[in-house]
Design an enzyme around this catalytic site. Structure first.
Site, short mmCIF file in Angstrom:
data_model
loop_
_atom_site.label_atom_id
_atom_site.label_comp_id
_atom_site.label_asym_id
_atom_site.label_seq_id
_atom_site.Cartn_x
_atom_site.Cartn_y
_atom_site.Cartn_z
N THR A 92 91.90 9.23 -3.29
CA THR A 92 93.13 8.90 -4.10
C THR A 92 93.14 7.60 -4.21
O THR A 92 94.13 7.02 -4.74
CB THR A 92 94.33 9.63 -3.11
OG1 THR A 92 94.48 8.95 -2.04
CG2 THR A 92 94.16 11.26 -3.49
N GLY A 93 92.03 6.54 -3.80
CA GLY A 93 92.41 5.38 -4.20
C GLY A 93 91.99 5.04 -5.54
O GLY A 93 92.02 5.75 -6.55
N ARG B 216 93.74 13.27 1.30
CA ARG B 216 94.43 13.54 2.60
C ARG B 216 95.83 13.95 2.16
O ARG B 216 96.32 13.40 1.62
CB ARG B 216 94.30 12.30 3.68
CG ARG B 216 92.85 12.06 4.07
CD ARG B 216 92.85 11.13 5.35
NE ARG B 216 93.52 9.67 4.76
CZ ARG B 216 93.97 8.99 5.39
NH1 ARG B 216 94.03 9.13 6.86
NH2 ARG B 216 94.58 7.93 5.10
N SER C 245 98.84 8.79 1.23
CA SER C 245 98.42 9.55 -0.15
C SER C 245 99.51 10.03 -0.86
O SER C 245 99.66 10.65 -2.02
CB SER C 245 97.45 10.56 0.23
OG SER C 245 96.14 10.16 0.41
N HIS D 19 79.11 -10.33 4.01
CA HIS D 19 80.31 -10.09 4.55
C HIS D 19 80.30 -10.29 6.20
O HIS D 19 80.98 -11.05 6.68
CB HIS D 19 81.07 -8.67 4.11
CG HIS D 19 81.37 -8.82 2.74
ND1 HIS D 19 81.99 -7.48 2.26
CD2 HIS D 19 81.56 -9.61 1.96
CE1 HIS D 19 82.42 -7.96 1.05
NE2 HIS D 19 82.15 -9.04 0.81
#
Length: 430
Positions: free
Chosen positions: A12-13, A36, A41, A216
């Site tokens: 749901t990002g 989730r 969420s 990174h």
């Protein structure tokens, strides 16, 4: 039923919202979203319901107009266990360390009917791990790996309205299926978005073309950066600036080069040839002007000795302290490209501590490689050093914050079992 007709996005990002809009507008798919049943969420699902299932994408740069748009989500599932119905494809738009745990929450019969699983931002080895796990559940779905998510998308004040600030030049795609029609459809989608797509021989090759794994860990998991991330130094520091404004030194550049060589040795066991790191950085990610790095130096990077390679990488990072292609202001100042603040550990509304995405996700990516190398009896002293730095900081933070609520981010990972699955698959393919 064909592939990419009914597509369920897991996650749901912000990336999930962008992917949904693209699938609807460019391919005309029926699109569902599942996530989730969690406090994080809840905001997304509540706003989605209030907005009658409409999600929207805005853009920062007019040249990315193909990413702009809105759509209505056809089906919404609160909790992965609630997923039902016929879906030919699932797209895993969650962090790569959560792939297996998310799949485990899906109904067993639902999994068996899947034809395709797409990994949006996998780690090296994720495809083998997911395809092996699916096979153990009686699912023979094609598993496709992107090299990385194809845009830079951030949430806005609303969880169902996102802003895309940048778009990748190229995405590499690899599949468990040769001559994959679905890869062709996904390549067409990316083309419609103005993104070049290159089909690779194997998923390993596609997964290896993610710049984050090479850059990174050395930058975010050295002593200087970790002191900032875990709060020992309260001053603002910047990820891509040189010491003392940021972590980059000749020693960080040395580790970056040595880590690339160690990862290349691991990839060689996957039959993935060593590629030109400097060319990948310049041509696929952020270029510098030819006055800073000549084409000859870029093309011949792999043939130079280590000292010259470090020198050329050092030049690249100094050249990108500013955006060399930005328009200077009246005082001759260019856009401060390297001023990306290093994020610190933070507490959620319940007071629970979390580690920011960088380096949490990078730790998983590097830890799985370390575990694979161990399984294959390969020496990785630089990777070992970087991981030891990070795990030591985790332990120190836990000791210093006894009694506080701590998320699983502070638990050192053990990925030997996952590495064994990946390595057994490699041996079976030889």
């Amino acid at each position: 039923m064909g592939i990419l007709q009914r597509v369920l996005i897991l996650g749901t990002g912000s990336a999930a919202v962008q992917i949904a809009v693209n699938l609807k507008s460019k391919l005309g798919c029926v699109v569902g979203i599942a996530g989730r049943a969690s406090a994080r969420s809840k905001k997304f699902f509540n706003e989605l319901d209030e907005n009658k299932n409409k999600v929207s994408v805005y853009i920062q740069n007019k040249k990315h107009v193909s990413m702009f748009g809105e759509c209505y989500i056809d089906n919404v599932f609160v909790g992965y266990h609630a997923v039902e119905g016929k879906w030919d494809t699932i797209i895993l738009s969650v962090t790569n360390d959560a792939y297996i745990s998310v799949i485990k929450q899906l109904d067993a019969e639902f999994i068996k009917q899947l034809q395709c699983v797409v990994l949006v931002s996998p780690a090296i080895g994720s495809n083998s791990l997911v395809s092996g796990f699916l096979k153990s559940l009686g699912c023979s779905a094609e598993v496709i790996s992107f090299s990385t998510y194809y845009a830079a998308t951030k949430g806005q004040n609303s969880a169902v309205e996102v802003l895309t600030k940048g778009v990748k030049k190229k995405i590499y795609i690899g599949s468990t299926s040769k001559d994959s029609a679905t890869c062709g459809q996904l390549s067409y989608l990316l083309c419609q978005l103005g993104i070049a797509a290159e089909l690779m021989i194997s998923p390993y090759e596609a997964e290896s073309r993610n710049i984050s794994i090479y850059v990174h860990p050395p930058i975010f998991m050295n002593e200087f950066a970790l002191d900032i991330i875990f709060g020992e130094d309260k001053t603002v520091k910047y990820a891509y600036k040189f010491y003392p404004e940021g972590p980059i030194t000749q020693y960080v550049i040395h580790d970056l080069l040595e880590q690339w060589k160690e990862i290349s040795e691991i990839l060689n066991c996957f039959n993935v040839e060593r590629f030109n790191l400097l060319k990948f950085m310049n041509d696929d990610n952020y270029p510098v002007r030819p006055q800073s790095l000549s084409r000859d130096d870029i093309e011949n990077f792999t043939s130079f000795d280590a000292i010259k390679q470090e020198y050329l990488l050092y030049i690249r990072y100094t050249s990108l302290l500013i955006d060399p292609f930005s328009i200077p202001d009246m005082k001759g100042r260019y856009f401060d490209f390297s001023a990306v603040p290093i994020q610190r550990v933070y507490q959620d509304k319940k007071g629970c501590w979390h580690v920011p995405r960088m380096p949490k996700e990078d730790y998983y990516r590097l830890k799985i490689l370390q575990s694979i190398a161990c399984n294959l009896s390969l020496s990785t002293p630089t990777i070992d050093k970087i991981i030891n730095n990070y795990e030591r900081k985790l332990q120190q933070f836990v000791q210093q914050n006894k009694g506080d609520l701590l998320s699983d981010d502070f638990v050192p990972m053990s990925l030997d079992e996952e590495a064994a699955i990946i390595c057994n698959k490699i041996r079976g393919e030889r």
